[in-house]
Design an enzyme around this catalytic site. Structure first.
Site, short mmCIF file in Angstrom:
data_model
loop_
_atom_site.label_atom_id
_atom_site.label_comp_id
_atom_site.label_asym_id
_atom_site.label_seq_id
_atom_site.Cartn_x
_atom_site.Cartn_y
_atom_site.Cartn_z
N CYS A 2 3.83 -8.74 -3.19
CA CYS A 2 3.04 -9.55 -2.26
C CYS A 2 3.45 -9.35 -0.80
CB CYS A 2 3.22 -11.03 -2.57
SG CYS A 2 3.00 -11.44 -4.29
N ARG A 27 2.58 -1.92 -0.38
CA ARG A 27 3.52 -2.65 -1.23
C ARG A 27 2.94 -2.91 -2.62
NH1 ARG A 27 7.34 -5.80 2.07
NH2 ARG A 27 7.39 -7.30 0.39
N TRP A 74 0.35 -9.84 -5.61
CA TRP A 74 0.63 -9.01 -6.79
C TRP A 74 0.92 -10.00 -7.91
CZ3 TRP A 74 4.86 -7.90 -10.07
CH2 TRP A 74 4.81 -6.69 -10.75
N ASN A 100 5.45 -15.51 -1.21
CA ASN A 100 5.98 -14.38 -1.98
C ASN A 100 7.16 -14.91 -2.79
OD1 ASN A 100 4.25 -12.81 -0.53
ND2 ASN A 100 5.82 -11.68 0.60
N GLY A 101 7.30 -14.46 -4.02
CA GLY A 101 8.43 -14.89 -4.83
C GLY A 101 7.96 -15.63 -6.07
N GLU A 481 13.65 12.04 -12.96
CA GLU A 481 12.91 11.70 -11.74
C GLU A 481 11.55 12.41 -11.71
OE1 GLU A 481 12.96 9.52 -9.62
OE2 GLU A 481 11.94 10.27 -7.86
N LYS A 485 8.03 10.46 -11.48
CA LYS A 485 7.04 10.69 -10.40
C LYS A 485 5.68 10.95 -11.01
CE LYS A 485 8.50 9.39 -7.72
NZ LYS A 485 9.79 8.85 -7.46
N GLU A 488 4.11 7.76 -12.79
CA GLU A 488 3.69 6.62 -11.96
C GLU A 488 2.46 6.92 -11.10
OE1 GLU A 488 6.83 5.10 -9.47
OE2 GLU A 488 7.48 7.09 -8.92
N HIS A 504 16.93 16.97 -30.95
CA HIS A 504 17.24 15.75 -31.73
C HIS A 504 16.04 14.82 -31.82
CE1 HIS A 504 21.42 16.90 -31.97
NE2 HIS A 504 21.40 17.16 -30.67
N LYS A 603 5.82 -1.60 -4.12
CA LYS A 603 6.83 -0.83 -3.41
C LYS A 603 8.19 -1.49 -3.48
CE LYS A 603 8.45 2.49 -0.98
NZ LYS A 603 8.75 3.68 -1.78
C1 F6R Z 1 9.69 5.00 -8.08
C2 F6R Z 1 10.14 3.91 -7.24
C3 F6R Z 1 10.84 2.77 -7.90
C4 F6R Z 1 12.01 2.29 -7.02
C5 F6R Z 1 12.66 1.05 -7.64
C6 F6R Z 1 13.86 0.59 -6.83
O1 F6R Z 1 9.08 6.00 -7.33
O2 F6R Z 1 9.95 3.90 -6.07
O3 F6R Z 1 11.29 3.12 -9.17
O4 F6R Z 1 12.93 3.31 -6.90
O5 F6R Z 1 11.73 0.00 -7.69
O6 F6R Z 1 13.51 0.30 -5.52
P1 F6R Z 1 14.58 0.23 -4.36
O7 F6R Z 1 15.15 1.59 -4.20
O8 F6R Z 1 13.84 -0.24 -3.17
O9 F6R Z 1 15.63 -0.73 -4.82
#
Ligand code: F6R
Length: 608
Positions: A2, A27, A74, A100-101, A481, A485, A488, A504, A603
């Protein structure tokens, strides 16, 4: 997650609120709304979906107002419907609130409110706050907010307006970031600096447990216990173009291309080439304290957790200190063993991830020294750590983290080098590493310049349903990773595995429809990885190899090769991840996915 924007001043509030909301789109959200104070009272509009929908909904309305609050939601409690979208209002429609929260005791509070005759309309936890404010209102809005917040348990960043106090926004924070923007005859409040950066770079970060009363000409801050605070104004160094696309189609692509300069920023002033060592003053640790470290726990979530895993390989190999990497969400609930000599490192781009912040607090409660590797200056994790290292990657707007990842890995490399030079690494080896580190930005540039073959590979595989990513050693987390990527942003199911683990279980999945991305660099496990490739090819799997420049032999054994320059084996993740970021980007683009704002993702994950 949010987002909040609020404005009190002399200019029309609507365009300021809408452009602020658009800056917060990155976000992640599913509905949006705003409330403004007009001569006819409180004017509220909400809509499900993108901000564009809200804009269209109010396009033909003539609203003159210079005060308002706005929100992107959100959904957590209650579906993303117009009714559940913020702002929420009291039963007299005189007070409006955005939040927010999460309010954890909202069910108990709701029963209490209903007993008092309040009509609760929505499924949200948020709505109860506005009713509590109303019940506590005795002529002073700030006091009513204070009384209400004393009754709630959970996390919040809130902004409140009322036609009873048309000059004022009251904002409060506990566990969810809020920042006040200071202008001339106007003031702002937002959950993120980017929402106000086009108007002011002079800001005050609200701290947990603080309440701000904001008018066009002034603002004052008190704690929830009503102790006056003297706020200090800070100047944000981020500029507007840093949060704009600058000719790129997406923020993600821009951020991938920024990596040569963001990695340079992570290194700048931190390498001593003569002594082959790193200088990290922000750690706030004396030489003796660094030498006494016996064990390191690194905690993080998502992509930051992957960079932490790479940190484990780096620090263990260079410094011979045992390192454990823990998902922050698991660490905080499993009564961790943190004996004397253990330090904790929290890795977080945003510095606001709820699980990582709680893990840090848990470790602090055990008396453990806590360091942060953080991007956002002044964020909660940065403030609550005993010391740390900023990665200086600049604002990361694309939801999928890219440049923050490489900068985190670079900072972990510097920590490994520093601790290593105090223990197992010779001056000679240290110098060699610093030389290789310095070349990395230029080598990333070379990969980015040659991205066309990656786009072509993406074209061939854009419509498949599954992908497998394999890597060994320090490139195993890169496989994780790469898979993250892809899944997502393209919504293709993808999994990362240590290459040898394939036999395995995952090998059962391999047939001619399964693309397998293998990080197969010329290092000590090259031959082993080649055997894993043979196992995939024997089952007709399609292999896309990330290989070391000059390795012509591999081209005959796989379907596609993407070459990266040669570097020190500990630095390879900084290069091998770049083609995987680009591959995910191009695949998502070809599938027509909203690259910068993937569905359901946020985000900055500020809720548990
Ligand atoms: C994936 C991504 C998330 C963040 C995770 C932690 O591309 O961005 O997996 O890495 O939510 O976020 P931070 O680094 O802000 O604690």
């Amino acid at each position: 997650m949010c987002g909040i924007v609020g404005y009190v001043g002399f200019r029309p509030a609507l365009p300021i609120l809408l452009s602020g909301l658009k800056r917060l789109e990155y976000r992640g959200y599913d509905s949006a709304g705003l409330a403004m104070l007009t001569d006819n009272g409180l004017w509220v509009s909400k809509s499900v979906g993108k901000i564009k929908m809200l804009e269209e909904q109010i396009a033909d309305k003539e609203i003159t107002s210079t005060r308002g609050i706005a929100h992107t939601r959100w959904a957590t409690h209650g579906e993303p419907t117009e009714l559940n979208a913020h702002p929420h209002t009291d039963n007299f429609e005189e007070i409006a609130l955005v939040h927010n929260g999460i309010i954890e005791n909202f069910r108990t509070l709701k029963e209490y409110l209903v007993r008092k005759g309040v009509v609760v309309h929505t499924q949200t936890d948020t709505e109860i706050i506005v009713h509590l404010i109303r019940l506590n209102y005795r002529g002073n809005l700030t006091e009513a907010v204070r009384e209400a917040l004393l009754q709630v348990e959970g996390t919040y960043g809130i902004a409140v307006i009322s036609m009873l106090h048309p000059d004022t926004i009251v904002a409060a924070r506990k566990g969810s970031p809020l920042v006040i923007g200071h202008g001339e005859g106007e003031n702002f409040v937002a959950s993120d600096v980017s929402a106000m950066l086009e108007h002011t770079n002079r800001v005050v970060y609200l701290q947990d447990g603080e309440i701000a009363t904001i008018t066009p000409s002034d603002y004052s801050i008190t704690t929830i216990q009503n102790v006056k605070i003297s706020p200090s104004i800070e100047e944000v160094t981020w500029t507007l173009d840093m949060i704009e696309k600058e000719g790129f189609d997406h923020f993600m692509l821009k951020e991938i291309h920024e990596q040569p300069s963001t990695i340079r920023n992570a290194i700048r002033g931190r390498l001593n080439f003569d002594d082959g060592i790193a200088r990290l003053n922000g750690l706030n640790l004396q030489f003796e304290q660094l030498r006494r470290i016996k064990r390191i726990v690194i905690t993080a979530c998502g992509t930051s957790w992957h960079s932490a895993l790479i940190g484990e390989y780096l620090i263990e190999e260079l410094a011979r200190i045992p390192v454990e990497v823990e998902y922050a969400s698991e660490f905080r609930y499993r009564s961790p063993i943190l004996e004397d000599g253990t330090i904790l490192i929290a890795v977080s781009q945003s510095g606001e991830t709820a699980d990582t912040l709680s893990a840090l607090r848990e470790a602090k409660n055990h008396g453990t020294l806590c360091l942060g590797i953080v991007n956002v200056v002044g964020s909660s994790i940065a403030r609550e750590s005993d010391g740390g290292v900023y990665i200086h990657a600049g604002p990361e707007i694309g939801v999928a983290s890219t440049k923050a990842f490489t900068s985190q890995v670079m900072v972990l490399t510097l920590i490994g080098l520093l601790l290593g030079r105090m223990r197992a690494v010779s001056v000679q080896h240290g110098r060699e590493l610093t030389e290789w580190i310095q070349k990395i930005p230029q080598q990333v540039e070379m990969i980015l310049r040659n991205s066309e073959p990656i786009r072509q590979i993406a074209q061939q595989f854009a419509q498949v349903n599954n992908f497998l990513y394999l890597g060994r050693g320090i490139n195993f987390p890169v496989a994780l990773e790469g898979a993250l990527k892809l899944k997502e942003i393209s919504y293709i199911h993808a999994e990362g595995y240590p290459a040898a683990e394939m036999k395995h279980g995952p090998i059962a999945l391999i047939d001619e429809n399964m693309p397998v991305v293998v990080i197969a660099l010329k290092d000590s496990v090259y031959d082993k990885v080649m055997s894993n490739i043979a196992e995939v090819r024997a089952r007709k799997g399609q292999v896309i190899a990330i290989a070391t420049e000059g390795d012509t032999e591999i081209a005959e054994r796989v379907n596609h090769v993407i070459y990266i320059p040669h570097t020190h084996h500990l630095l390879t993740p900084l290069l091998s991840v770049v083609p995987l970021q680009l591959l995910a980007y191009y695949v998502a683009l070809l599938r027509g996915c909203p690259v910068d704002q993937p569905r359901n993702l946020a985000k900055s994950v500020t809720v548990e």
